[in-house]
Design a protein around this motif. Structure first.
Motif, short mmCIF file in Angstrom:
data_model
loop_
_atom_site.label_atom_id
_atom_site.label_comp_id
_atom_site.label_asym_id
_atom_site.label_seq_id
_atom_site.Cartn_x
_atom_site.Cartn_y
_atom_site.Cartn_z
N ARG A 279 28.31 44.96 -0.67
CA ARG A 279 28.93 47.10 -0.95
C ARG A 279 29.96 46.86 -2.25
N ARG A 280 30.15 45.57 -2.60
CA ARG A 280 30.90 45.50 -4.00
C ARG A 280 29.96 45.14 -5.15
N GLY A 281 28.85 45.10 -4.45
CA GLY A 281 28.13 44.10 -6.02
C GLY A 281 28.66 42.53 -5.77
N ILE A 282 28.86 41.87 -4.98
CA ILE A 282 28.94 41.20 -4.97
C ILE A 282 27.95 40.06 -4.00
N LEU A 283 27.41 39.57 -4.41
CA LEU A 283 25.89 38.62 -3.89
C LEU A 283 26.46 36.86 -3.63
N PHE A 284 26.53 36.62 -2.15
CA PHE A 284 27.75 35.60 -2.18
C PHE A 284 26.85 34.57 -1.00
N PHE A 285 26.65 33.70 -1.29
CA PHE A 285 26.42 32.92 -0.75
C PHE A 285 27.16 31.29 -0.10
N ASN A 286 26.18 31.18 1.18
CA ASN A 286 27.62 30.33 1.84
C ASN A 286 26.59 29.77 1.94
N GLN A 287 26.68 28.17 2.11
CA GLN A 287 25.33 26.77 2.31
C GLN A 287 23.86 27.66 2.77
N ALA A 288 23.79 28.10 2.03
CA ALA A 288 22.35 29.31 1.77
C ALA A 288 21.63 28.24 1.47
N SER A 289 20.23 28.26 2.61
CA SER A 289 18.77 27.77 2.43
C SER A 289 18.03 27.92 1.25
N LEU A 290 17.23 27.50 0.86
CA LEU A 290 16.33 27.90 -0.55
C LEU A 290 16.01 29.36 0.02
N THR A 291 15.14 29.61 0.57
CA THR A 291 14.11 30.53 2.10
C THR A 291 15.39 31.60 1.31
N GLU A 292 16.66 31.66 2.06
CA GLU A 292 17.78 32.10 1.94
C GLU A 292 18.29 32.85 1.02
N VAL A 293 18.02 32.01 -0.06
CA VAL A 293 18.66 31.97 -2.02
C VAL A 293 16.98 32.95 -2.38
N VAL A 294 16.13 32.86 -2.27
CA VAL A 294 15.13 33.77 -2.61
C VAL A 294 14.71 34.86 -1.87
N SER A 295 15.03 34.98 -0.82
CA SER A 295 14.41 36.10 -0.21
C SER A 295 15.60 37.24 -0.12
N ARG A 296 17.23 36.03 -0.49
CA ARG A 296 18.12 37.88 -1.02
C ARG A 296 18.04 37.98 -2.47
N LEU A 297 17.57 37.23 -3.23
CA LEU A 297 17.56 37.59 -4.90
C LEU A 297 16.46 38.13 -4.82
N GLU A 298 15.22 37.92 -4.13
CA GLU A 298 13.86 39.15 -4.56
C GLU A 298 14.58 40.45 -3.29
N ASN A 299 15.32 40.83 -2.95
CA ASN A 299 15.82 42.21 -2.42
C ASN A 299 17.09 42.69 -2.94
N TRP A 300 17.38 41.87 -3.89
CA TRP A 300 18.99 42.25 -4.36
C TRP A 300 18.61 42.94 -6.17
N TYR A 301 17.26 42.11 -6.12
CA TYR A 301 16.95 42.95 -7.62
C TYR A 301 15.56 42.90 -7.92
N GLY A 302 14.63 42.98 -6.88
CA GLY A 302 13.62 43.99 -6.90
C GLY A 302 12.33 42.77 -7.59
N ILE A 303 12.23 42.26 -7.29
CA ILE A 303 11.36 40.98 -8.73
C ILE A 303 11.07 39.98 -7.45
N PRO A 304 9.54 40.05 -7.29
CA PRO A 304 9.12 38.60 -6.89
C PRO A 304 9.03 36.74 -7.71
N ILE A 305 9.62 35.90 -6.42
CA ILE A 305 10.38 34.87 -7.16
C ILE A 305 8.99 34.31 -6.59
N GLU A 306 8.36 32.71 -7.34
CA GLU A 306 7.72 32.09 -7.31
C GLU A 306 7.71 30.36 -6.92
N LEU A 307 8.16 29.38 -6.61
CA LEU A 307 8.27 28.73 -6.64
C LEU A 307 7.04 27.45 -6.73
N ALA A 308 7.53 26.74 -7.81
CA ALA A 308 6.44 26.00 -8.54
C ALA A 308 6.81 24.05 -8.76
#
Length: 346
Positions: free
Chosen positions: A269-298
């Protein structure tokens, strides 16, 4: 009984002067039995139901009175007033007859008025509002009841423009924070797939995204009740207390209750993106939703993504800065290809 065709012509204002005087004389002197009353009322109903204003019932009554005044001078009085004798003669068809006739005319009008009013009210109440946000955009919506909704990026709510008298219902896809105005007569209900969160005067956060396996409801203040509805069978799951969250598994329809970290759940709500012992899946998902761009892992993607465990905080920062910060800890590179981000693990 007066000839029905002559009465019909009288109602239509088609009588000759002699016929009109005859009808008036009949009105003046005739006492009707029950059958005659019914016939006259039926005739009145038929005539006044025609789609024209030529024989408006008010005009007919006024014409009867005016003609009586003209043909029976003894009924006239000074000025424009009508004496009691005139009213008596005009009322020779007893008032109950006029009530029947008036009912035949006015009842359909009244019913039409009620139907039109109901239709307009329902149409206004049924007008739906759709509010949605683009990726990375937050928006606050004020509702007519005094409640507010803050939408996170890539989210949508649907609700009635004017809430009915029994409930305030919202349908959410995405993430939103609700601050609910108190109204005991109208519970505030947020529907998210198979579960519904009900509150009276409360603030809470809900995260319900189509691509996520869980629905998360986190309570900030007050109390909420969470129900589950599957195949039209509604059951209460639990009641949440402040600083408690429900995590509902969409696949198994099971849930668990946990305390939550407000920085993780409410920081957006204040524009703060905070991760607390987040899994890779959670990090990718939140970044995709936050910035609206697909992320591919290679590359050599970690096999145990659930054990990735990343903690970090970013305050209104660009995606490139966030990825740069994470890459220092997790040893990867990234690049933007067309409309997506590709992360390469070393």
């Amino acid at each position: 009984m007066m000839d029905s065709q002559k009465l019909e012509r009288f109602f239509k204002n088609e009588c000759t002067p002699a016929e009109e005087q005859e009808v008036l004389e009949w009105f003046r002197n005739e006492e009707l039995n029950a059958h005659q009353e019914q016939e006259l009322a039926k005739m009145w109903e038929q005539e006044t139901s025609q789609p024209t204003n030529d024989h408006n019932p008010t005009e007919i009554l006024a014409r009867i009175k005016a003609s009586m005044h003209q043909n029976y001078p003894e009924m006239r009085v000074a000025g424009s007033e009508i004496n009691k004798e005139t009213e008596k003669l005009a009322g020779k068809i007893e008032w109950k007859k006029w009530y029947k006739m008036a009912a035949a005319i006015l009842l359909p009008i009244c019913l039409l008025t009620v139907v039109v009013h109901y239709y307009i009210s329902e149409r206004n109440a049924a007008q739906m509002v759709i509010a949605e946000t683009l990726p990375g955009v937050r928006k606050t919506i004020s509702l007519e009841d005094g409640s507010t909704i803050t939408l996170n990026g890539s989210s949508k709510v649907v609700y009635r423009q004017h809430f009915p008298d029994d409930a305030r219902e919202i349908t959410l896809t995405g993430e939103a924070f609700f601050e609910v105005a108190k109204d005991k007569s109208r519970p505030f209900i947020v529907k998210t797939g198979p579960i519904a969160t009900q509150a009276l005067g409360t603030s809470f956060n809900i995260n319900y995204r189509n691509n996520a396996p869980y629905i998360v409801v986190a309570l900030a203040t007050g109390v909420v009740r969470i129900d589950q509805e599957i195949n039209q069978n509604k059951t209460e799951l639990t009641k949440l207390r402040p600083n408690q969250q429900l995590i509902y598994d969409k696949k198994t329809a099971r849930f668990e209750l946990q305390p939550y970290d407000a920085r993780v759940i409410l920081g957006w709500r204040r524009g703060i993106l905070f991760f607390n012992q987040a899994s890779l899946t959670e990090v990718v998902s939140r970044l995709e939703n936050w910035y609206g761009i697909p992320i591919e892992l290679a590359g050599k993607v970690p096999e145990k993504t659930a054990e990735w465990n990343y903690t970090g905080e970013y305050n209104n920062q660009a995606l490139e800065d966030v990825l740069t910060g994470i890459s220092f800890v997790k040893d990867f590179t990234f690049e933007k290809k067309e409309n997506k981000i590709v992360i390469h693990f070393n």
